[in-house]
Design a protein around this motif. Sequence first.
Motif, short mmCIF file in Angstrom:
data_model
loop_
_atom_site.label_atom_id
_atom_site.label_comp_id
_atom_site.label_asym_id
_atom_site.label_seq_id
_atom_site.Cartn_x
_atom_site.Cartn_y
_atom_site.Cartn_z
N UNK A 74 0.87 -1.18 0.00
CA UNK A 74 0.00 0.00 0.00
C UNK A 74 0.90 1.22 0.00
N UNK A 75 0.62 2.16 -0.90
CA UNK A 75 1.39 3.41 -0.94
C UNK A 75 0.42 4.57 -0.83
N UNK A 76 0.64 5.42 0.17
CA UNK A 76 -0.15 6.64 0.31
C UNK A 76 0.70 7.79 -0.21
N UNK A 77 0.22 8.45 -1.28
CA UNK A 77 0.97 9.56 -1.83
C UNK A 77 0.51 10.85 -1.17
N UNK A 78 1.13 11.96 -1.60
CA UNK A 78 0.99 13.22 -0.87
C UNK A 78 -0.44 13.68 -0.64
N UNK A 79 -1.34 13.46 -1.62
CA UNK A 79 -2.70 13.98 -1.44
C UNK A 79 -3.65 12.98 -0.81
N UNK A 90 3.80 -4.53 3.11
CA UNK A 90 4.59 -3.29 3.16
C UNK A 90 3.67 -2.09 2.95
N UNK A 91 3.90 -1.03 3.73
CA UNK A 91 3.10 0.18 3.60
C UNK A 91 4.06 1.36 3.62
N UNK A 92 3.91 2.29 2.69
CA UNK A 92 4.69 3.51 2.78
C UNK A 92 3.80 4.73 2.70
N UNK A 93 4.22 5.79 3.41
CA UNK A 93 3.46 7.04 3.48
C UNK A 93 4.36 8.16 3.00
N UNK A 94 3.92 8.91 2.00
CA UNK A 94 4.69 10.07 1.57
C UNK A 94 4.40 11.24 2.51
N UNK A 95 5.36 12.15 2.58
CA UNK A 95 5.14 13.38 3.35
C UNK A 95 3.92 14.09 2.77
N UNK A 96 2.99 14.48 3.64
CA UNK A 96 1.79 15.15 3.14
C UNK A 96 0.56 14.25 3.19
N UNK A 97 0.78 12.93 3.14
CA UNK A 97 -0.35 12.01 3.24
C UNK A 97 -0.95 12.10 4.63
N UNK A 98 -2.26 11.93 4.73
CA UNK A 98 -2.93 12.02 6.02
C UNK A 98 -3.65 10.71 6.31
N UNK A 99 -3.45 10.21 7.52
CA UNK A 99 -4.02 8.91 7.89
C UNK A 99 -4.52 8.95 9.32
N UNK A 100 -5.68 8.34 9.56
CA UNK A 100 -6.15 8.06 10.91
C UNK A 100 -6.57 6.61 10.91
N UNK A 101 -5.79 5.76 11.56
CA UNK A 101 -6.16 4.36 11.59
C UNK A 101 -4.99 3.51 12.05
N UNK A 102 -5.23 2.21 12.01
CA UNK A 102 -4.23 1.25 12.46
C UNK A 102 -3.33 0.84 11.30
N UNK A 103 -2.07 0.72 11.59
CA UNK A 103 -1.10 0.31 10.57
C UNK A 103 -0.76 -1.14 10.86
N UNK A 104 -0.99 -2.02 9.90
CA UNK A 104 -0.68 -3.44 10.12
C UNK A 104 0.24 -3.92 8.99
N UNK A 105 1.52 -3.84 9.22
CA UNK A 105 2.48 -4.32 8.22
C UNK A 105 2.75 -5.78 8.52
N UNK A 106 2.33 -6.66 7.64
CA UNK A 106 2.39 -8.08 7.94
C UNK A 106 3.76 -8.69 7.66
#
Lengths: 159, 121
Positions: A74-79, A90-106
């Motif tokens: 999963x990739x979360x980009x800036x917007x 695997x999960x990556x978050x770009x600077x600027x991405x907004x998230x509220x939730x649980x992160x489960x990297x298996x």
Amino acid sequence: MNDPSPSVLARGLRLVGNIEGSEDLVLAGDVEGTIRIEGEVTIEGSARIRGEVHGRDVRVRGTIVGDVYASESIVLEEEARVVGDLTAPRVSLARGARLRGQMKMTDPYVKPRDLERPVEHLEATPTVGTSAPMRRPPPPVLPVLRRARARFRDGVPAP
Amino acid sequence: MTRDGDSGYIGPSLVVRGRLSGEGMLRVDGQLVGEVSTRGRVVVGARGLMLAAVSTTTLDVEGQVRGDVVASESVAIRRGGRIDGDVRAKEVAIDDGGALHGSIAMDFDVPGDLFATEEER
């Protein structure tokens, strides 16, 4: 599965229902329902999704209220704006991405590391205010973390 | 990073236990167990390991952090870095190869109608 699986849900289209398929899918419109794709799912900046998203790889540039599952990444980009849990190897978050939730990297690249020197071996160090060595072993690490967690649970303490 | 009086540095062979607080920057290449609360930037080097609750402006993780994190500005997890704990920050960036196990809470708004179903509207 009733509906054919589109390769693009254009901006300006709105679906209340589900999407299933094996090919890659680009969502630029609105969806209220479940998306289950065996390929790559791209959620464009104009997309607004309410529901679960399942894909092999999921790339997010838009808004999702719902949980996201991927068998690869999963990739979360800036917007990206996501309210929901993210589950994938695997999960990556770009600077600027907004998230509220649980992160489960298996299956993350890096596994947790243990203390190189066990905390118990520090009992020979005198505590502040005493000159004699400690008679009993220091408490295990967990109560320290539990108290710290409780203290920080209610909001940002003044640094 | 300068080694002046305003910056803290925990070298790779050090194990620090307790509550660390203040104004300055802190770089951890060793082990820290307890709590950290500082206005300055906190950097956990690749060999660093923090079993601590952290309160700071900016947290940069190349090593490992086990504890809840509150950052008034940003948290960045680099490749090889890992946080196990709940994170509250204005911004969180996780590079490919970085890991986070826990919740992320960022303050932002989502269009209200996305929370209501078609029947509710």
